[in-house]
Design an enzyme around this catalytic site. Structure first.
Site, PDB file in Angstrom:
ATOM      1  N   SER A 189       0.844  -1.207   0.000  1.00  0.00           N
ATOM      2  CA  SER A 189       0.000   0.000   0.000  1.00  0.00           C
ATOM      3  C   SER A 189       0.874   1.250   0.000  1.00  0.00           C
ATOM      4  CB  SER A 189      -0.909   0.007   1.236  1.00  0.00           C
ATOM      5  OG  SER A 189      -1.378   1.321   1.478  1.00  0.00           O
ATOM      6  N   ASP A 341      -5.559   0.295  -9.114  1.00  0.00           N
ATOM      7  CA  ASP A 341      -6.766   1.081  -9.404  1.00  0.00           C
ATOM      8  C   ASP A 341      -7.319   0.792 -10.799  1.00  0.00           C
ATOM      9  OD1 ASP A 341      -6.674   2.230  -6.913  1.00  0.00           O
ATOM     10  OD2 ASP A 341      -5.638   4.047  -7.587  1.00  0.00           O
TER      11      ASP A 341
HETATM   12  C1  S3P Z   1      -3.012   5.697  -3.543  1.00  0.00           C
HETATM   13  C2  S3P Z   1      -2.658   4.417  -3.241  1.00  0.00           C
HETATM   14  C3  S3P Z   1      -3.515   3.257  -3.505  1.00  0.00           C
HETATM   15  C4  S3P Z   1      -4.591   3.590  -4.524  1.00  0.00           C
HETATM   16  C5  S3P Z   1      -5.281   4.883  -4.218  1.00  0.00           C
HETATM   17  C6  S3P Z   1      -4.287   6.028  -4.219  1.00  0.00           C
HETATM   18  C7  S3P Z   1      -2.087   6.791  -3.208  1.00  0.00           C
HETATM   19  O1  S3P Z   1      -4.151   2.874  -2.305  1.00  0.00           O
HETATM   20  O2  S3P Z   1      -5.536   2.547  -4.578  1.00  0.00           O
HETATM   21  O3  S3P Z   1      -6.286   5.150  -5.181  1.00  0.00           O
HETATM   22  O4  S3P Z   1      -2.319   7.939  -3.638  1.00  0.00           O
HETATM   23  O5  S3P Z   1      -1.115   6.520  -2.488  1.00  0.00           O
HETATM   24  P1  S3P Z   1      -3.474   1.845  -1.270  1.00  0.00           P
HETATM   25  O6  S3P Z   1      -2.256   2.475  -0.736  1.00  0.00           O
HETATM   26  O7  S3P Z   1      -4.518   1.630  -0.208  1.00  0.00           O
HETATM   27  O8  S3P Z   1      -3.190   0.611  -2.067  1.00  0.00           O
END
Ligand code: S3P
Length: 463
Positions: A189, A341
């Site tokens: 993440s 995404d």
């Molecule tokens: C994001 C990280 C992702 C992604 C989100 C935006 C970011 O989430 O799905 O739309 O800007 O760091 P996760 O870190 O929960 O995977």
């Protein structure tokens, strides 16, 4: 494992029979024209947050092409509540930093709206700077997992509480000093990684994040954090000694928004030799975001990447989609974080790709704005695809000649599900609809306008 045999399902799903606003989508024979993509959501958040913690001596940070979408606007309104001076002129945002420790404790809760990035990154900054605040979100954000940030932040010495110790509202409080940690990411993440790297900016000794499967690296780029590869892991560090560099830059077009057009044009029946095609200028092509582009090319899509250049610290290019005939693909689970995404719309591409495609290792989809595996199960079932579900993915039997049934799709208030369903509907045999279409404003306010503008409804013979 639940399987669907391609007959089209008309059950109500978990939406019930509630009357909802619906956007109508006509089938298109091809997509043609030029699309000005919305500015990148992830980069907009970071540009604003990091500008806010620049030293006041750095002067005003100028962020051109800042996103007007709801999520990055939530970040701006939270920063204003924290005493950061922000003014806007059109799409340009001017931010005067308050330094790392200059936030003013807000009088009211900080409303992060639907935005996980706002909540998780801001919690890292507020908890580590010891700023007392309450962070709240909408119904969807209030149901998303926050323990993943609470536990490591506490291990650094931060003081935080949360509802049931795992959900928003989150409260941050003053602490007695924090220290750096070495933390192998238990989930891939970028929000968790960024939250901890931001907290690391407040501790004397370094915080080291170890990533097995690299996630988007906008935080590392924007803050110019030392990053190295070691024993198959990516190591990223931050500490009190890390200067916060100037952030003035032009935000690139959002690759995650481009994804819908890349798939829509790749699965449309238009021919590669057609003189018209779809052009996406100024698209962000950061390699930690563009796995979908590589996958589509491997599937047989013809996409030209032209005029590669830098916009601030991010690579951009003009993309030119010429169509193609797609074959099935099964992405390696290691690339899933680089297209997390884009997976809903990749599933749509797979429905039109000859053969059996499999996505595994995508359990994180269940923790997004909605359970995106469950929501896409419903979209594919309504369209009449042949597929089976796994706990962490999906197997799809695709066909380039597949024509989805006309259907009403439930977006579950999730912008990416709404747009993926719309792309599916473009190949339908008749008019379809997407419920709660306003949710696309979270990342792409002009999506429906752009869709109507580039959809070519009849071929030259008028059919
Ligand atoms: C994001 C990280 C992702 C992604 C989100 C935006 C970011 O989430 O799905 O739309 O800007 O760091 P996760 O870190 O929960 O995977």
């Amino acid at each position: 494992m639940k399987s669907y045999s391609g007959t089209g399902h008309t059950d109500e799903g978990h939406s019930g029979t509630k009357q909802q606003e619906t956007e109508t989508i006509q089938p298109a024979v091809m997509l043609a024209g030029e699309i000005q993509l919305p500015p990148d959501k992830s980069i907009s958040h970071r540009a604003a947050l990091f500008s806010a913690i620049t030293d006041p001596a750095e002067g005003e940070q100028i962020l051109e092409n800042y996103s007007q979408a709801a999520d990055p606007q939530s970040t701006l309104s939270c920063l204003r509540q924290l005493g950061v001076s922000i003014r806007t002129e059109g799409n340009t945002v001017y931010i005067r930093g308050v330094g790392k420790t200059g936030f003013r404790p807000p009088a009211e809760p900080l409303d992060c709206g639907n935005s996980g990035t706002t909540m998780r990154l801001l919690t890292g900054l507020l908890a580590a700077s010891g700023t007392p605040a309450t962070l709240i979100g909408d119904e969807s954000l209030s149901a998303r997992p926050m323990r993943r940030i609470l536990a490591p932040l506490r291990s650094m010495g931060c003081h935080l509480t949360a509802r049931d110790d795992q959900f928003a509202p989150i409260q941050t409080a003053p602490h007695d000093g924090i220290h750096g940690i070495t933390y192998p990411l238990p989930v891939a993440s970028a929000q968790l990684k960024s939250c901890l790297l931001l907290a690391g900016l407040y501790a004397d000794e370094p915080t080291t994040i170890l990533e097995e499967h690299p996630t988007r690296d906008h935080t590392e780029r924007s803050l110019q954090l030392p990053t190295e590869q070691q024993d198959g892991l990516t190591r990223i560090q931050s500490s009190l000694a890390t200067p916060v560099p100037a952030q003035s830059a032009r935000i690139p077009g959002d690759f995650s928004a481009a994804a819908f057009w890349l798939v829509a044009a790749s699965v449309s029946p238009q021919k590669v030799e057609d003189p018209t095609s779809l052009i996406l200028p100024n698209t962000g092509i950061n390699p930690s975001r563009t796995a979908l582009l590589n996958l589509l090319q491997d599937m047989g899509a013809i996409i030209h990447i032209q005029n590669q250049r830098l916009s601030g610290r991010e690579p951009v290019a003009d993309l030119h989609v010429l169509g193609g005939t797609l074959s099935a693909i099964s992405p390696d689970p290691s690339v899933i974080p680089n297209c997390i995404d884009e997976l809903p719309v990749l599933m749509v591409a797979m429905a039109f790709a000859h053969g059996r495609s499999v996505i595994r290792g995508a359990e994180e989809l269940r923790h997004k704005e909605t359970d995106r595996l469950a929501a896409m199960e419903e979209v594919l079932a309504r369209a009449g695809c042949t597929f089976s579900m796994f706990d962490d993915g999906i197997e799809i039997h695709g066909d380039p000649n597949f024509r989805p049934c006309p259907a009403i799709y439930n977006s579950y208030g999730d912008h990416r599900i709404a747009m993926a369903a719309a792309v599916m509907a473009l190949r339908s045999t008749g008019e379809s609809g997407v419920q709660d279409p306003g949710c696309t404003a979270i990342s792409y306010p002009d999506f429906w306008k752009d869709l109507r503008r580039v959809s070519v409804l009849h071929d030259a013979s008028g059919k």
